[in-house]
Design an enzyme around this catalytic site. Structure first.
Site, PDB file in Angstrom:
ATOM      1  N   GLU A  44     106.221  14.629 101.234  1.00  0.00           N
ATOM      2  CA  GLU A  44     106.976  15.849 100.889  1.00  0.00           C
ATOM      3  C   GLU A  44     106.724  16.262  99.444  1.00  0.00           C
ATOM      4  O   GLU A  44     105.978  15.601  98.709  1.00  0.00           O
ATOM      5  CB  GLU A  44     108.463  15.602 101.174  1.00  0.00           C
ATOM      6  N   GLU A  55     101.208  13.311 111.126  1.00  0.00           N
ATOM      7  CA  GLU A  55     100.081  13.499 112.044  1.00  0.00           C
ATOM      8  C   GLU A  55      98.901  14.152 111.324  1.00  0.00           C
ATOM      9  O   GLU A  55      97.744  13.748 111.485  1.00  0.00           O
ATOM     10  CB  GLU A  55     100.497  14.387 113.227  1.00  0.00           C
ATOM     11  N   CYS A  94     101.208  20.671 113.820  1.00  0.00           N
ATOM     12  CA  CYS A  94     100.418  19.456 114.071  1.00  0.00           C
ATOM     13  C   CYS A  94      99.758  19.498 115.453  1.00  0.00           C
ATOM     14  O   CYS A  94      98.618  19.041 115.612  1.00  0.00           O
ATOM     15  CB  CYS A  94     101.289  18.221 113.924  1.00  0.00           C
TER      16      CYS A  94
HETATM   17  N1  THU Z   1     107.612  15.461 110.188  1.00  0.00           N
HETATM   18  C1  THU Z   1     106.445  14.816 110.478  1.00  0.00           C
HETATM   19  O1  THU Z   1     105.800  14.234 109.595  1.00  0.00           O
HETATM   20  N2  THU Z   1     105.999  14.828 111.749  1.00  0.00           N
HETATM   21  C2  THU Z   1     106.707  15.306 112.804  1.00  0.00           C
HETATM   22  O2  THU Z   1     106.259  15.175 113.931  1.00  0.00           O
HETATM   23  C3  THU Z   1     107.989  15.979 112.588  1.00  0.00           C
HETATM   24  C4  THU Z   1     108.381  16.181 111.177  1.00  0.00           C
HETATM   25  C5  THU Z   1     108.111  15.401 108.825  1.00  0.00           C
HETATM   26  C6  THU Z   1     108.039  16.661 108.038  1.00  0.00           C
HETATM   27  C7  THU Z   1     109.117  16.439 107.006  1.00  0.00           C
HETATM   28  O3  THU Z   1     108.576  15.667 105.938  1.00  0.00           O
HETATM   29  C8  THU Z   1     110.151  15.593 107.723  1.00  0.00           C
HETATM   30  O4  THU Z   1     109.479  15.029 108.837  1.00  0.00           O
HETATM   31  C9  THU Z   1     111.355  16.371 108.191  1.00  0.00           C
HETATM   32  O5  THU Z   1     110.980  17.482 108.924  1.00  0.00           O
END
Ligand code: THU
Length: 147
Positions: A44, A55, A94
């Protein structure tokens, strides 16, 4: 590599998550066609939009090293500091990145709500009627590109 093995890799990849804003840690394990597993985690950012999902981190690591052929990806997620307890399905962005590099009729997405309880999906079922590279390229262009 079994689905449970790949989920174990995704659980390990989740340890690298940098998620100070959502406090939601995600791990992904991408199995390429040689049997190598690429780890990814969410990363983030204080400005929010530059953040990257687990992903896509896994895909971009592999593609940046010249790997373009994949079998499956396992994805797990949940609150930081807690073991996984619920399903974490890939976001739409993704799914579209998977579509760029994978045959949606063959590529599998493996989810888990515990280290041993998994569900497998074909990408085409998670992203029906999708738009991909072949929709842009005429046969002539594909031949020129060596595709
Ligand atoms: N996120 C992912 O990395 N992959 C997913 O399949 C769903 C969401 C992350 C994005 C963000 O950093 C956090 O999860 C909350 O949305």
């Amino acid at each position: 590599m079994t689905d449970i093995d790949l989920v174990g890799e995704a659980i390990a990849a989740r340890e690298g998550a940098y998620a100070p804003y959502s406090r939601f840690a995600v791990g992904a394990a991408l199995l390429d066609s040689t049997g190598k597993v690429w780890h990814g985690c969410n990363i983030e950012n204080a400005a929010y939009t530059p953040g990257n999902c687990a992903e896509r981190t896994a895909f971009f690591k592999a593609v940046s090293e010249g790997v373009f052929s994949f079998e499956a990806i396992a994805v797990v997620g949940g609150p930081v500091g807690e073991p996984i307890g619920d399903w974490c399905a890939p976001c739409g962005v993704c799914r579209q990145v998977m579509r760029e590099f994978c045959d949606p009729r063959r590529f599998r997405v493996v989810l888990a709500n515990s280290p041993t309880v998994t569900r497998g999906f074909l990408l085409e079922d998670l992203l029906p009627m999708s738009f991909g590279p072949e929709d842009l390229s005429s046969p002539a262009q594909s031949a020129e590109a060596g595709a």
